[in-house]
Write a protein that holds these residues in place. Structure first.
Motif, mmCIF file in Angstrom:
data_model
loop_
_atom_site.group_PDB
_atom_site.id
_atom_site.type_symbol
_atom_site.label_atom_id
_atom_site.label_comp_id
_atom_site.label_asym_id
_atom_site.label_seq_id
_atom_site.Cartn_x
_atom_site.Cartn_y
_atom_site.Cartn_z
ATOM 1 N N GLN A 65 35.355 13.781 135.502
ATOM 2 C CA GLN A 65 35.461 13.889 134.048
ATOM 3 C C GLN A 65 35.044 12.589 133.377
ATOM 4 O O GLN A 65 34.301 12.582 132.379
ATOM 5 C CB GLN A 65 36.902 14.253 133.665
ATOM 6 C CG GLN A 65 37.107 14.428 132.166
ATOM 7 C CD GLN A 65 38.551 14.735 131.832
ATOM 8 O OE1 GLN A 65 39.386 14.847 132.714
ATOM 9 N NE2 GLN A 65 38.821 14.880 130.550
ATOM 10 N N VAL A 66 35.496 11.460 133.907
ATOM 11 C CA VAL A 66 35.134 10.165 133.331
ATOM 12 C C VAL A 66 33.632 9.939 133.434
ATOM 13 O O VAL A 66 32.984 9.459 132.485
ATOM 14 C CB VAL A 66 35.913 9.036 134.033
ATOM 15 C CG1 VAL A 66 35.385 7.665 133.599
ATOM 16 C CG2 VAL A 66 37.400 9.136 133.737
ATOM 17 N N VAL A 67 33.045 10.279 134.591
ATOM 18 C CA VAL A 67 31.601 10.089 134.770
ATOM 19 C C VAL A 67 30.829 10.909 133.752
ATOM 20 O O VAL A 67 29.847 10.434 133.131
ATOM 21 C CB VAL A 67 31.203 10.452 136.213
ATOM 22 C CG1 VAL A 67 29.680 10.514 136.349
ATOM 23 C CG2 VAL A 67 31.767 9.430 137.188
ATOM 24 N N GLU A 68 31.204 12.169 133.539
ATOM 25 C CA GLU A 68 30.510 13.016 132.562
ATOM 26 C C GLU A 68 30.631 12.441 131.156
ATOM 27 O O GLU A 68 29.647 12.403 130.394
ATOM 28 C CB GLU A 68 31.092 14.424 132.612
ATOM 29 C CG GLU A 68 30.779 15.174 133.907
ATOM 30 C CD GLU A 68 31.436 16.542 133.947
ATOM 31 O OE1 GLU A 68 32.120 16.903 132.948
ATOM 32 O OE2 GLU A 68 31.302 17.245 134.974
ATOM 33 N N GLU A 69 31.821 11.983 130.769
ATOM 34 C CA GLU A 69 32.018 11.440 129.420
ATOM 35 C C GLU A 69 31.207 10.163 129.217
ATOM 36 O O GLU A 69 30.568 9.978 128.171
ATOM 37 C CB GLU A 69 33.507 11.163 129.195
ATOM 38 C CG GLU A 69 34.370 12.408 129.173
ATOM 39 C CD GLU A 69 35.857 12.084 129.154
ATOM 40 O OE1 GLU A 69 36.663 13.006 128.984
ATOM 41 O OE2 GLU A 69 36.204 10.898 129.337
ATOM 42 N N PRO B 193 48.041 11.315 134.784
ATOM 43 C CA PRO B 193 46.609 11.566 134.575
ATOM 44 C C PRO B 193 46.024 10.848 133.373
ATOM 45 O O PRO B 193 44.913 10.308 133.439
ATOM 46 C CB PRO B 193 46.548 13.095 134.401
ATOM 47 C CG PRO B 193 47.783 13.609 135.084
ATOM 48 C CD PRO B 193 48.819 12.565 134.880
ATOM 49 N N ARG B 194 46.745 10.804 132.263
ATOM 50 C CA ARG B 194 46.172 10.223 131.043
ATOM 51 C C ARG B 194 45.897 8.731 131.228
ATOM 52 O O ARG B 194 44.831 8.231 130.857
ATOM 53 C CB ARG B 194 47.134 10.452 129.877
ATOM 54 C CG ARG B 194 46.612 9.942 128.538
ATOM 55 C CD ARG B 194 47.446 10.517 127.405
ATOM 56 N NE ARG B 194 48.829 10.091 127.490
ATOM 57 C CZ ARG B 194 49.315 9.012 126.854
ATOM 58 N NH1 ARG B 194 48.518 8.271 126.121
ATOM 59 N NH2 ARG B 194 50.574 8.684 126.970
ATOM 60 N N TYR B 195 46.865 8.014 131.834
ATOM 61 C CA TYR B 195 46.674 6.578 131.978
ATOM 62 C C TYR B 195 45.708 6.249 133.112
ATOM 63 O O TYR B 195 44.956 5.267 133.035
ATOM 64 C CB TYR B 195 48.019 5.886 132.205
ATOM 65 C CG TYR B 195 48.779 5.663 130.916
ATOM 66 C CD1 TYR B 195 48.496 4.565 130.114
ATOM 67 C CD2 TYR B 195 49.741 6.568 130.498
ATOM 68 C CE1 TYR B 195 49.170 4.358 128.929
ATOM 69 C CE2 TYR B 195 50.428 6.375 129.308
ATOM 70 C CZ TYR B 195 50.138 5.270 128.519
ATOM 71 O OH TYR B 195 50.794 5.075 127.347
ATOM 72 N N LEU B 196 45.695 7.053 134.183
ATOM 73 C CA LEU B 196 44.709 6.808 135.228
ATOM 74 C C LEU B 196 43.309 7.069 134.687
ATOM 75 O O LEU B 196 42.354 6.337 135.014
ATOM 76 C CB LEU B 196 45.000 7.691 136.442
ATOM 77 C CG LEU B 196 44.093 7.457 137.643
ATOM 78 C CD1 LEU B 196 44.253 6.030 138.164
ATOM 79 C CD2 LEU B 196 44.369 8.465 138.754
ATOM 80 N N HIS B 197 43.156 8.102 133.861
ATOM 81 C CA HIS B 197 41.876 8.359 133.204
ATOM 82 C C HIS B 197 41.455 7.155 132.381
ATOM 83 O O HIS B 197 40.289 6.737 132.390
ATOM 84 C CB HIS B 197 42.012 9.614 132.331
ATOM 85 C CG HIS B 197 40.752 10.005 131.635
ATOM 86 N ND1 HIS B 197 40.287 9.362 130.492
ATOM 87 C CD2 HIS B 197 39.831 10.981 131.909
ATOM 88 C CE1 HIS B 197 39.159 9.922 130.089
ATOM 89 N NE2 HIS B 197 38.862 10.915 130.933
ATOM 90 N N ARG B 198 42.417 6.563 131.659
ATOM 91 C CA ARG B 198 42.118 5.389 130.822
ATOM 92 C C ARG B 198 41.665 4.218 131.688
ATOM 93 O O ARG B 198 40.707 3.503 131.343
ATOM 94 C CB ARG B 198 43.364 5.013 130.021
ATOM 95 C CG ARG B 198 43.229 3.754 129.173
ATOM 96 C CD ARG B 198 42.279 3.964 128.016
ATOM 97 N NE ARG B 198 42.230 2.811 127.154
ATOM 98 C CZ ARG B 198 43.054 2.604 126.110
ATOM 99 N NH1 ARG B 198 43.989 3.495 125.831
ATOM 100 N NH2 ARG B 198 42.932 1.550 125.342
ATOM 101 N N ALA B 199 42.326 4.003 132.835
ATOM 102 C CA ALA B 199 41.962 2.878 133.698
ATOM 103 C C ALA B 199 40.550 3.045 134.248
ATOM 104 O O ALA B 199 39.739 2.104 134.213
ATOM 105 C CB ALA B 199 42.978 2.758 134.843
ATOM 106 N N ILE B 200 40.231 4.245 134.773
ATOM 107 C CA ILE B 200 38.885 4.470 135.314
ATOM 108 C C ILE B 200 37.840 4.391 134.199
ATOM 109 O O ILE B 200 36.743 3.837 134.383
ATOM 110 C CB ILE B 200 38.844 5.829 136.031
ATOM 111 C CG1 ILE B 200 39.852 5.857 137.181
ATOM 112 C CG2 ILE B 200 37.439 6.109 136.567
ATOM 113 C CD1 ILE B 200 40.006 7.207 137.859
ATOM 114 N N GLN B 201 38.176 4.932 133.043
ATOM 115 C CA GLN B 201 37.246 4.890 131.905
ATOM 116 C C GLN B 201 36.938 3.454 131.505
ATOM 117 O O GLN B 201 35.780 3.101 131.217
ATOM 118 C CB GLN B 201 37.868 5.656 130.739
ATOM 119 C CG GLN B 201 37.051 5.581 129.442
ATOM 120 C CD GLN B 201 37.768 6.311 128.319
ATOM 121 O OE1 GLN B 201 37.829 7.533 128.320
ATOM 122 N NE2 GLN B 201 38.303 5.550 127.373
#
Length: 516
Positions: A375-379, A407-415
């Motif tokens: 998801q992060v890669v696509e965004e 999930p929300r904070y891990l998404h933020r870290a990878i982003q």
């Protein structure tokens, strides 16, 4: 509880137990020695005084010299010391122990000293008292026997009663011995009794005073009180040690309250409050770090806010002098961008503040790490179309993609890591997932200039940027990597930077346990 302290506490308690046992043994032995000697003298006094007041006791009681080595001597002939002679002078009874047994002495009115020797004082004295009473009872007429019995019982300190009922009779063996010798001892060391058979066949029972009891209630109460006293002293010493340690912690807390944030407690080893000291020091370090972060944030925020605010002020002034719609629109667009920058900066600051001051209330739950990476890669690919972003997920990692995460904070870290990599990459960015049964690892690599090794730790500091540019083109506020590190901290993991072996640029890594 620390093992060292447990061992020390066990040794101390063992020492206290040994001390109490030694005190019990020593004081009990000494106390019982005095009590036993006093009991022997008290037990011997009635018979010795009776014999000392009797005229010619050696002739009247003819069995005394044969059975008990009766003698009547002057004190100077007995080899007594001054204290013993003084006691005899005051009418006290002496019981002297030697290799042959116990020798009981009492002074007569003529200044002489009568003495009897016993092998077993309680048993032999019971027999001698019974023989004396038997002799006098046989000399008394039957009609005066009750008065004689009462007189003898009072003078000899015994109980003396006739046996008038069959239920009062002892065993047949005792009766047989009484028939043979006219008396028979029975009852034992706790309560000696003697069955007397008079010349006319009358049976009487003589009850001696109770035997010596080593563990009487007064002795037990004294020893129990002594044990309680020793325990109180030991508890007081332990409490004093604990109080001293707690006072040390208290003094450090007072120093911190007064602003000395460098104050720390010396934990020590084998200390009851060592864990408290370690926790206190950890708390003090956390407070000091938060205060420093707060100071640094205030300083950095004031600096970061100054630039967009200045641009907004300049744009407002330019609006007043705008001569056409194109110039006006250009200034309005600039102000709008500056406001958006302020909004993003405030969001970054609030996120960082929440993570630094205890973190959000993480609700860790099973989630797919690989789905978040995709998801992060696509965004980010949409946001950075000029950079090629690839998600490298080996097949074996797919089997362990589920992890306990927020999930929300891990998404933020990878982003944050991918966005940062796209900002410095020339053409390519790779996001690699390395997942196994125990741990999760995500590597974000780029083909940019990389991070100098001396700055690998610096990049995770708040408001830290390796270039001095603050233009919209470079972007960033120096908080992204700090936020990443704190998110990984609350996941029980860590983040670090290195050099990419595949692309040659920077490699940022996230590692955390797969199951919490």
């Amino acid at each position: 509880m620390p093992v060292t302290f447990s061992v020390k506490l066990f040794v101390r308690l063992g020492s206290i137990a040994v001390l109490i046992a030694l005190l019990w043994g020593g004081i009990g032995w000494g106390l019982n020695s005095v009590r036993h000697e006093a009991w022997q003298e008290r037990l011997s006094t009635p018979l010795l005084n009776w014999i000392a007041r009797s005229p010619s006791p050696g002739q009247r009681y003819h069995w005394l010299p044969q059975l008990y080595d009766f003698s009547s001597n002057f004190p100077s002939d007995l080899g007594l010391n001054a204290i013993q002679r003084e006691r005899l002078h005051y009418g006290q009874t002496l019981v002297i122990h030697d290799s042959l047994g116990q020798q009981a002495m009492a002074a007569t009115d003529t200044g002489r000293v009568v003495s009897l020797r016993f092998r077993n004082l309680y048993q032999d004295l019971s027999e001698a008292t019974a023989l004396t009473a038997l002799w006098h009872l046989n000399q008394s007429p039957a009609e005066h026997r009750a008065e004689a019995s009462a007189l003898l019982a009072e003078a000899l300190g015994v109980g003396l009663k006739p046996i008038s009922e069959n239920g009062q009779l002892p065993s047949a063996e005792v009766l047989e011995r009484a028939w043979e010798r006219n008396l028979a001892l029975y009852g034992g060391q706790q309560q000696q009794r003697v069955l007397l058979r008079l010349e006319d066949g009358t049976l009487m029972r003589l009850d001696m005073p109770p035997g010596f009891r080593a563990l009487s209630w007064p002795v037990l109460l004294l020893l129990a009180g002594l044990a309680v006293l020793v325990l109180l002293v030991a508890v007081q010493l332990l409490a004093r040690d604990l109080d001293r340690n707690l006072r040390t912690v208290e003094s450090m807390a007072v120093r911190i309250a007064r602003g000395d944030l460098d104050a720390r407690v010396e934990p020590g080893r084998g200390n009851l409050v060592s864990r408290l000291a370690e926790s206190f020091n950890g708390m003090a370090e956390q407070i000091q770090r938060l205060v420093e972060v707060q100071r640094e944030m205030i300083h950095a925020v004031s600096h970061e806010l100054r630039t967009p605010v200045a641009r907004i002020r300049f744009g407002v002034q330019m609006i007043e002098t705008a001569r056409d719609k194109a110039a006006l629109q250009r200034q309005l667009d600039g102000i709008d961008n500056d406001i958006q920058e302020l909004d993003e900066l405030i969001d970054e600051i609030l996120t960082y503040a929440r993570l630094e001051q205890g973190g959000p209330v993480f609700s860790l739950r099973p989630g797919s790490v690989t789905d978040i990476v995709r998801q992060v890669v696509e965004e980010q690919q949409v946001t950075h179309p000029d950079v090629e972003i690839n998600a490298v997920i080996p097949e074996e990692s797919e089997h362990f993609s589920e992890s306990d995460i927020e999930p929300r904070y891990l998404h933020r870290a990878i982003q944050n890591l991918v966005g940062n990599a796209c900002r410095y990459a020339r053409e390519r960015v790779e996001v690699r997932c390395l997942l196994d049964e125990d741990n999760c690892r995500i590597d974000v690599e780029d083909d940019g200039p990389g991070v100098p090794e001396q700055d690998w730790e610096k990049v995770f500091s708040a408001f830290a940027r390796l270039d001095d540019s603050r233009t919209r083109h470079s972007g960033g506020y120096g908080l992204g990597l700090s936020i990443v590190r704190r998110i990984l901290y609350w996941h029980g993991g860590q983040s670090f930077v290195g050099r990419s072996a595949n692309l040659g640029g920077a490699r940022f890594s996230l590692v955390w346990p797969r199951r919490q």
